[in-house]
Motif scaffolding. Structure first.
Motif, PDB file in Angstrom:
ATOM      1  N   ALA A 129      86.570 -11.417 -13.219  1.00 49.36           N
ATOM      2  CA  ALA A 129      86.691 -10.039 -12.749  1.00 49.36           C
ATOM      3  C   ALA A 129      88.023  -9.869 -12.023  1.00 49.36           C
ATOM      4  O   ALA A 129      88.248 -10.490 -10.987  1.00 49.36           O
ATOM      5  CB  ALA A 129      85.529  -9.686 -11.819  1.00 49.36           C
ATOM      6  N   GLY A 130      88.900  -9.049 -12.570  1.00 49.64           N
ATOM      7  CA  GLY A 130      90.193  -8.758 -11.952  1.00 49.64           C
ATOM      8  C   GLY A 130      90.059  -7.565 -11.027  1.00 49.64           C
ATOM      9  O   GLY A 130      90.458  -6.450 -11.367  1.00 49.64           O
ATOM     10  N   THR A 131      89.516  -7.799  -9.829  1.00 48.48           N
ATOM     11  CA  THR A 131      89.069  -6.724  -8.943  1.00 48.48           C
ATOM     12  C   THR A 131      90.160  -5.690  -8.662  1.00 48.48           C
ATOM     13  O   THR A 131      89.980  -4.495  -8.889  1.00 48.48           O
ATOM     14  CB  THR A 131      88.558  -7.322  -7.620  1.00 48.48           C
ATOM     15  OG1 THR A 131      87.601  -8.333  -7.915  1.00 48.48           O
ATOM     16  CG2 THR A 131      87.936  -6.251  -6.737  1.00 48.48           C
ATOM     17  N   MET A 132      91.287  -6.126  -8.139  1.00 50.03           N
ATOM     18  CA  MET A 132      92.339  -5.183  -7.769  1.00 50.03           C
ATOM     19  C   MET A 132      93.197  -4.772  -8.964  1.00 50.03           C
ATOM     20  O   MET A 132      93.989  -3.825  -8.863  1.00 50.03           O
ATOM     21  CB  MET A 132      93.222  -5.782  -6.669  1.00 50.03           C
ATOM     22  CG  MET A 132      92.463  -6.196  -5.414  1.00 50.03           C
ATOM     23  SD  MET A 132      91.362  -4.929  -4.736  1.00 50.03           S
ATOM     24  CE  MET A 132      92.518  -3.630  -4.341  1.00 50.03           C
ATOM     25  N   ASP A 133      93.046  -5.452 -10.097  1.00 52.09           N
ATOM     26  CA  ASP A 133      93.814  -5.123 -11.295  1.00 52.09           C
ATOM     27  C   ASP A 133      93.008  -4.317 -12.308  1.00 52.09           C
ATOM     28  O   ASP A 133      93.492  -4.029 -13.405  1.00 52.09           O
ATOM     29  CB  ASP A 133      94.342  -6.407 -11.941  1.00 52.09           C
ATOM     30  CG  ASP A 133      95.403  -7.075 -11.090  1.00 52.09           C
ATOM     31  OD1 ASP A 133      96.493  -6.495 -10.944  1.00 52.09           O
ATOM     32  OD2 ASP A 133      95.138  -8.171 -10.549  1.00 52.09           O
TER      33      ASP A 133
END
Length: 437
Positions: free
Chosen positions: A351-355
């Motif tokens: 999971a690329g949270t901030m991306d």
């Protein structure tokens, strides 16, 4: 290096991001509010192997809607259709009355809201069902406790107040009989009997214990301490302000420390002094020999050989050019937050949270597949049939399934406000929401 994610990849609508206040400002605000409150406020009314083959049970996913104070119950595979909803704060009025009568508790309650809660109360962080599917056990950060909620009636079976002022991640033992919960302000992990809520043991950790994992057939517990994540002291040269961050491994029967692992030394040994040693979500290989993990501020993941006690590989994953480079705008020091491994151990879901994306990574090469747009994905787990990775999209209040084999989105379902943890569990066959759910 993988090609960067193009701006067109993330056409998702999301909430504005808020940032925790610097510690001095946060404490000052909390203290002022606590004093202003004066008197009482008016209060308004993992896969569970032991149960997997049991008759009369239905496998489901529990989705914790942190800001709602609810948990959605959805199909564990396929379309992820919602089956029902549970109120996990049926005692909200009573808890708030206690908090507002106690200035110290009130200060911490407001601190959770202004810090990790991004301006919201945190009512559900983690949850697991009992082996017989009769109850769900929930950690509630803002109320600094763990409760067992009867799935038939919606009533609380038992409540365990953790030490300190905030509860966090939990882990379920392989036999489904015990839960380990992090008490993040007291640097303690409590281990509870899932049926009675009685504490069977506890152990000390590094600063701000976070994720817990049972390993080695349930004979070991690993805890990852992430340090202080609610200040704006996020520049690399201020890393020392984050506190003591290390992994604590204990014997799950005696709760005595077996080993500690400080990733700082291991990172320095491979020339990655630039990376934080705050270990965030983790995933073990099926045989337990390799640990894959994320660290604060990093858009990538690392591989650690457990027996050799060394980091063997690091991979940088795509960065969205639209992501604000100011690290103080990243939620609770996250960059990527959410990691799950396919049951056969060949793929990792990240999971690329901030991306604003999720991708499936080939474990052999650590090469990322095509990123799939997602809004602030906050967690990743494995579907009941093992075919998909299920992520929580906290920015748009959905959960979404990504096929491990193809890396493509195969299902998505709306849930409550700010979904975070997603866990496999069980309910009784034919279960419906209790009154008020």
């Amino acid at each position: 290096m993988p090609a960067p994610v193009r701006p067109a990849l993330s056409p998702v609508r999301r909430r504005p991001r808020s940032r925790s206040l610097p510690r001095r400002a946060l404490l000052a605000v909390c203290a002022a509010l606590a004093l202003a409150a004066g008197g009482p406020a008016t209060a308004g009314a993992a896969p569970q192997t032991a149960a997997a083959g049991a008759s009369g049970l239905r496998e489901v996913l529990f989705v914790g809607n942190n800001w709602d104070g609810t948990a959605d119950v959805v199909e564990s595979s396929g379309a992820l259709a919602r089956i029902g909803r549970i109120d996990v704060v049926p005692d909200k009025g009573q808890r708030l009355a206690e908090i507002y009568l106690n200035p110290v508790k009130l200060a911490y309650f407001l601190g959770v809201r202004l810090g990790p809660g991004e301006g919201h109360d945190q009512f559900v962080d983690d949850m697991y069902s009992t082996p017989d599917g009769s109850a769900v056990v929930v950690s509630r950060p803002s109320f600094a406790d763990v409760v067992s909620i009867d799935l038939a009636t919606g009533r609380i079976n038992w409540r365990f107040p953790v030490s300190g002022y905030r509860s966090d991640h939990m882990a379920l033992s392989p036999d489904g009989t015990r839960v380990a919960v992090s008490a993040s302000t007291s640097n303690t992990v409590h281990v509870l009997d899932i049926r009675t809520g009685r504490q069977v043991g506890s152990f000390r950790t590094g600063d701000k214990p976070h994720e817990n994992v049972f390993t080695d057939g349930g004979t070991r517990i690993w805890n990852m301490a992430i340090g202080e994540v609610t200040t704006a002291l996020d520049a690399p040269w201020l890393d020392w302000t984050k506190g003591d961050r290390h992994i604590t491994v204990v014997d799950a029967q005696t709760f005595r420390e077996v080993r500690t692992i400080d990733m700082r030394d291991r990172l320095d040994a491979i020339g990655r002094k630039d990376l934080s040693d705050a270990v965030r979500p983790v995933a073990f290989s099926p045989d337990g020999s390799m640990l894959y993990f994320q660290v604060s501020f990093f858009n990538g993941l690392l591989e650690y050989d457990v027996a050799a006690d060394r980091i063997t590989r690091v991979t940088d994953l795509p960065a969205d050019p639209a992501t604000d480079p100011d690290r103080t705008t990243w939620v609770n020091d996250s960059r990527h937050h959410g990691l799950a491994m396919s049951p056969d151990g060949t793929r990792l879901c990240v999971a690329g949270t901030m991306d604003d994306y999720v991708t499936v990574v080939d474990r052999a090469t650590l090469k990322a597949g095509q990123p799939v747009a997602a809004s602030k994905p906050y967690w990743a787990t494995v579907s009941g049939d093992g075919a998909s990775c299920v992520i929580s999209e906290s920015g748009t209040d959905r959960i979404t399934a990504i096929d491990f084999a193809t890396g493509r989105k195969v299902a998505s379902t709306p849930v409550g406000d700010h979904p975070q943890r997603v866990r496999l569990g069980h309910v009784a066959a034919g279960w419906t929401s209790p009154a008020g759910g």
